[in-house]
Design a protein around this motif. Structure first.
Motif: not given
Length: 376
Positions: A4-12, A320-340
């Motif tokens: 039940k804790n499966f995560v699915v991203d439909v907007h990427t 959904g995440t809308d990745h790769p749009f709205f990249p992180p402002l602080v951590t860099g693209e390899e880190g956590l994305w605030e948009s997620v």
């Protein structure tokens, strides 16, 4: 049995390298361009960026428009890394706007078939983790478009079609689009409706350039979706194609908030009244939202997500995440994305408020609606 804790991203989204090569050869938007004073390539998609593009090409000191085209847009390895970092179990990837809408009719069919095969191959490389929404060559003749739907039906990992609001060029209430919508419904595909064209540039006023992407993306995209679906409803498309199922990007634009106002205007204009002997009672736009429409949870706030949940139902929302749009402002693209995290936090808070189910929105709804179990 799926946890039940499966995560699915439909907007990427992804832009396959072959698609980027096409954009690099173009002289008008959509294009990929490099500028003399910058080493990075930039992706320029929106009509609102044209004036800035012309200035930047003439004046090297002008800030170039568009977005830096990082590897996040094109790299399958980066997509999987992004999923791993954010603990996303399954992604349903799709070509981002403007899809194939700009292609010549003679080229669209072959390019569309190639792009869809590329997405299918990506999914094959990561069996069970990736599925995709296919893309239709809508500038091609009808028989080519219908053949594309048949091709997608034969691709194991395809779960639907991503569609813009232009349709064949006249919007989604265009009668000429009906055979395509009927074919999509007959194939049991869900349409993922995504904006691109926004509103006319003059809406944003003479100071629009000062405001970056805020007005066209934050306001223009949601209103575009709202208008497109309202036109479909007024034209009776949902009744004409009762098996049609649509997943609306960005939580349906402003539909959850404005559905009541749309209904009021319909009533006061005397539209769709269903008068006459034997006439069926009219389904309201609320009915359509609860019967033929799904909403993604790309709304970035608890307030917006509550409205979406109450309008369409907690069993019809998908993360959904809308990745790769709205990249992180602080951590860099390899880190956590605030948009997620903004979207995930909104889901959690909405669940805490007793509206909807976090497990359903984060994954279980998508697994059920898009039939992801057999491959997961």
């Amino acid at each position: 049995m799926v946890p039940k804790n499966f995560v699915v991203d439909v907007h990427t989204h992804m832009y396959p390298p072959s698609y980027i090569k096409i954009l690099e050869t173009r002289s008008t938007i959509p294009i990929v361009r490099s500028f003399p004073h910058s080493s990075e390539r930039r992706l320029i998609l929106l009509e609102s960026e044209v004036e800035s593009l012309e200035k930047a090409l003439k004046d090297p000191s002008t800030r170039p428009p568009g977005r830096p085209l990082s590897s996040q847009y094109t790299s399958l390895d980066q997509k999987i890394r992004f999923m791993d970092v954010h603990k996303i179990d399954i992604s349903v990837i799709s070509l981002a706007n403007p899809w194939l809408d700009f292609l010549d009719a003679d080229d669209a069919g072959a390019i569309g078939a190639s792009v869809n095969e590329e997405f299918s191959n990506m999914c094959r490389q990561h069996h069970g983790r990736l599925f995709f929404f296919g893309t239709l060559p809508l500038t091609a003749p009808l028989e080519t478009i219908l053949a594309s739907i048949k091709q997608l039906r034969d691709l194991k990992y395809c779960r639907g079609i991503i569609l813009g609001t232009s349709g064949l060029g006249k919007g989604l209430d265009d009668p000429a689009l009906l055979p395509i919508l009927e074919a999509v419904a007959a194939a049991q595909f869900t349409i993922f409706l995504h904006p691109h064209y926004g509103l006319p540039n003059e809406v944003w006023g003479p100071r629009a350039e000062e405001y970056g992407h805020v007005l066209p993306l934050a306001l223009g995209f949601p209103m575009e979706t709202t208008i497109a679906v309202a036109r479909m409803y007024l034209a009776g498309v949902f009744d004409k194609v009762p098996e049609l199922r649509m997943l609306l990007a960005h939580s349906g634009g402003t539909l959850p908030f404005l559905a009541g106002r749309i209904e009021s205007c319909i009533l006061h204009d005397g539209l769709l009244s269903g008068k006459g002997k034997g006439a069926k009672s009219r389904r309201t736009i609320w009915d359509v939202l609860r019967e033929q429409v799904y909403l993604d949870a790309v709304i970035y706030s608890e307030v917006g997500l509550k409205a979406a949940t109450e309008a369409s139902g907690g069993d019809r929302l998908m993360f959904g995440t809308d990745h790769p749009f709205f990249p992180p402002l602080v951590t860099g693209e390899e880190g956590l994305w605030e948009s997620v995290s903004l979207n995930a936090d909104a889901v959690a808070k909405t669940n805490e408020a007793g509206v909807g189910s976090a497990a359903a929105t984060m994954g279980m709804n998508a697994i059920r609606v898009l039939n992801l179990v057999e491959q997961a």
